[in-house]
Structures are given as C-alpha cells and as structure tokens.
Design a protein around this motif. Structure first.
Motif, PDB file in Angstrom:
ATOM      1  N   GLN A 123       0.865  -1.137  -0.143  1.00 55.22           N
ATOM      2  CA  GLN A 123       0.022  -0.070  -0.004  1.00 55.22           C
ATOM      3  C   GLN A 123       0.813   1.188  -0.023  1.00 55.22           C
ATOM      4  OE1 GLN A 123      -3.151   0.110  -0.322  1.00 55.22           O
ATOM      5  NE2 GLN A 123      -3.403  -1.978  -0.648  1.00 55.22           N
ATOM      6  N   GLY A 124       2.036   1.119   0.549  1.00 55.89           N
ATOM      7  CA  GLY A 124       2.853   2.364   0.531  1.00 55.89           C
ATOM      8  C   GLY A 124       2.860   2.938   1.926  1.00 55.89           C
ATOM      9  N   THR A 125       4.117   3.543   2.237  1.00 59.96           N
ATOM     10  CA  THR A 125       4.032   4.594   3.512  1.00 59.96           C
ATOM     11  C   THR A 125       4.908   5.681   3.190  1.00 59.96           C
ATOM     12  OG1 THR A 125       5.028   4.444   5.723  1.00 59.96           O
ATOM     13  CG2 THR A 125       6.649   3.294   4.060  1.00 59.96           C
ATOM     14  N   GLN A 126       4.521   6.843   3.852  1.00 63.57           N
ATOM     15  CA  GLN A 126       5.032   8.131   3.399  1.00 63.57           C
ATOM     16  C   GLN A 126       6.148   8.448   4.040  1.00 63.57           C
ATOM     17  OE1 GLN A 126       3.795  10.830   1.403  1.00 63.57           O
ATOM     18  NE2 GLN A 126       5.360  11.652   1.836  1.00 63.57           N
ATOM     19  N   VAL A 127       7.216   8.909   3.558  1.00 58.15           N
ATOM     20  CA  VAL A 127       8.317   9.529   4.063  1.00 58.15           C
ATOM     21  C   VAL A 127       8.487  10.852   3.718  1.00 58.15           C
ATOM     22  CG1 VAL A 127      11.009   9.346   4.080  1.00 58.15           C
ATOM     23  CG2 VAL A 127       9.731   7.215   4.028  1.00 58.15           C
ATOM     24  N   THR A 128       8.750  11.605   4.887  1.00 63.58           N
ATOM     25  CA  THR A 128       8.970  13.182   4.808  1.00 63.58           C
ATOM     26  C   THR A 128      10.096  13.622   5.299  1.00 63.58           C
ATOM     27  OG1 THR A 128       6.331  13.643   4.629  1.00 63.58           O
ATOM     28  CG2 THR A 128       7.791  15.355   4.941  1.00 63.58           C
ATOM     29  N   VAL A 129      11.101  14.259   4.520  1.00 68.98           N
ATOM     30  CA  VAL A 129      12.040  14.847   4.968  1.00 68.98           C
ATOM     31  C   VAL A 129      12.160  16.400   5.081  1.00 68.98           C
ATOM     32  CG1 VAL A 129      14.671  14.899   4.807  1.00 68.98           C
ATOM     33  CG2 VAL A 129      13.336  12.936   3.752  1.00 68.98           C
ATOM     34  N   SER A 130      12.342  16.714   6.299  1.00 65.76           N
ATOM     35  CA  SER A 130      12.123  18.380   6.484  1.00 65.76           C
ATOM     36  C   SER A 130      13.675  18.803   6.734  1.00 65.76           C
ATOM     37  CB  SER A 130      11.411  18.687   7.579  1.00 65.76           C
ATOM     38  OG  SER A 130      12.048  17.913   8.939  1.00 65.76           O
ATOM     39  N   SER A 131      13.624  20.162   6.320  1.00 68.72           N
ATOM     40  CA  SER A 131      15.021  20.915   6.511  1.00 68.72           C
ATOM     41  C   SER A 131      15.290  21.416   7.833  1.00 68.72           C
ATOM     42  CB  SER A 131      15.003  21.936   5.525  1.00 68.72           C
ATOM     43  OG  SER A 131      13.926  22.685   5.555  1.00 68.72           O
TER      44      SER A 131
END
Length: 131
Positions: A123-131
């Motif tokens: 199904q997928g999994t969200q990865v968010t990279v923040s500064s």
C-alpha cells in the motif's frame, strides 16, 4: 496470494536516518525479487533498490547508492530499507514491490530502472524529509 505490508515511514530531518520494513508472505521461495519503489508528488515512480530473497543479490538506484541499504531477513520474511543521510528529495511514498522469478532482473538493474515490471505491490508508506 502474495501480500506485502510496509511500515516505518514518518517525518525525518535532513541528514537523519529512518528504517522502513516490508513484511512479505505468500511468495515463492524458489526465486522472488523484492524491492522499494518511491513516488513523489507530481513525479514518476522511481525504483530505489531490490534484493533477491533466495540468493541475496541486490541492486541500488544511483540516487540512493551509498546512503540506503536494503536487506532481507529470511527467518522473519521482512525486507528492510535503512535510509541514512536523507535529503529533501527523498520525500515520497515508498512502496514495497515484488516479482516472482525476478532475481536476474533485479541483479541486472532491470527492475530498479523499470519498476513498472514488478507484479506485487504494497500500500505504501509516506516518508517526509524536513529541512
């Protein structure tokens, strides 16, 4: 029936680390290639890495080589993606994908370079990279 289930996504700062997991079941033990494919908003799917569950051969996409490590635990039937030194451009939905009898295509780079050729998808999994 093959089932792939991802976990481990989330928010991480630039330069940090994150580990994704994919629990796999129902796949052929003879020859099965499993890997990670990601898709960022407005962009095409991008193959990240793949590994053979039978012989451990693997392949990395150029954008993650040297930063990400793919592995497969044969006892637990779980694939991992250790993501180190993450960058903003690593932000995406990461999906687990597999292909029966795909080990040669994985090792040659064909699956990473043409991820649409995977047959099985999580199904997928969200990865968010923040500064």
């Amino acid at each position: 029936e093959v089932q792939l289930a991802e976990s481990g996504g989330g928010l991480v700062q630039t330069g940090g680390s994150l580990r994704l997991s994919c629990a796999a079941s129902g796949f052929t033990r003879v020859d099965y290639a499993i890997g990670w494919v990601r898709q960022a908003p407005g962009k095409e799917r991008e193959g990240v890495a793949c590994i053979s569950t039978s012989d451990g051969s693997l392949y990395y996409g150029d954008s993650v080589k040297g930063r990400f490590t793919i592995s497969f635990d044969k006892v637990k039937n779980i694939m991992y993606l250790q993501m180190n030194s993450v960058k903003r451009e690593d932000t995406a939905v990461y999906s687990c994908a597999g292909l029966s009898y795909g080990s040669n295509w994985c090792y040659s780079g064909r699956l990473v370079n043409h991820p649409e050729q995977f047959d099985d998808w999580g199904q997928g999994t969200q990865v968010t990279v923040s500064s």
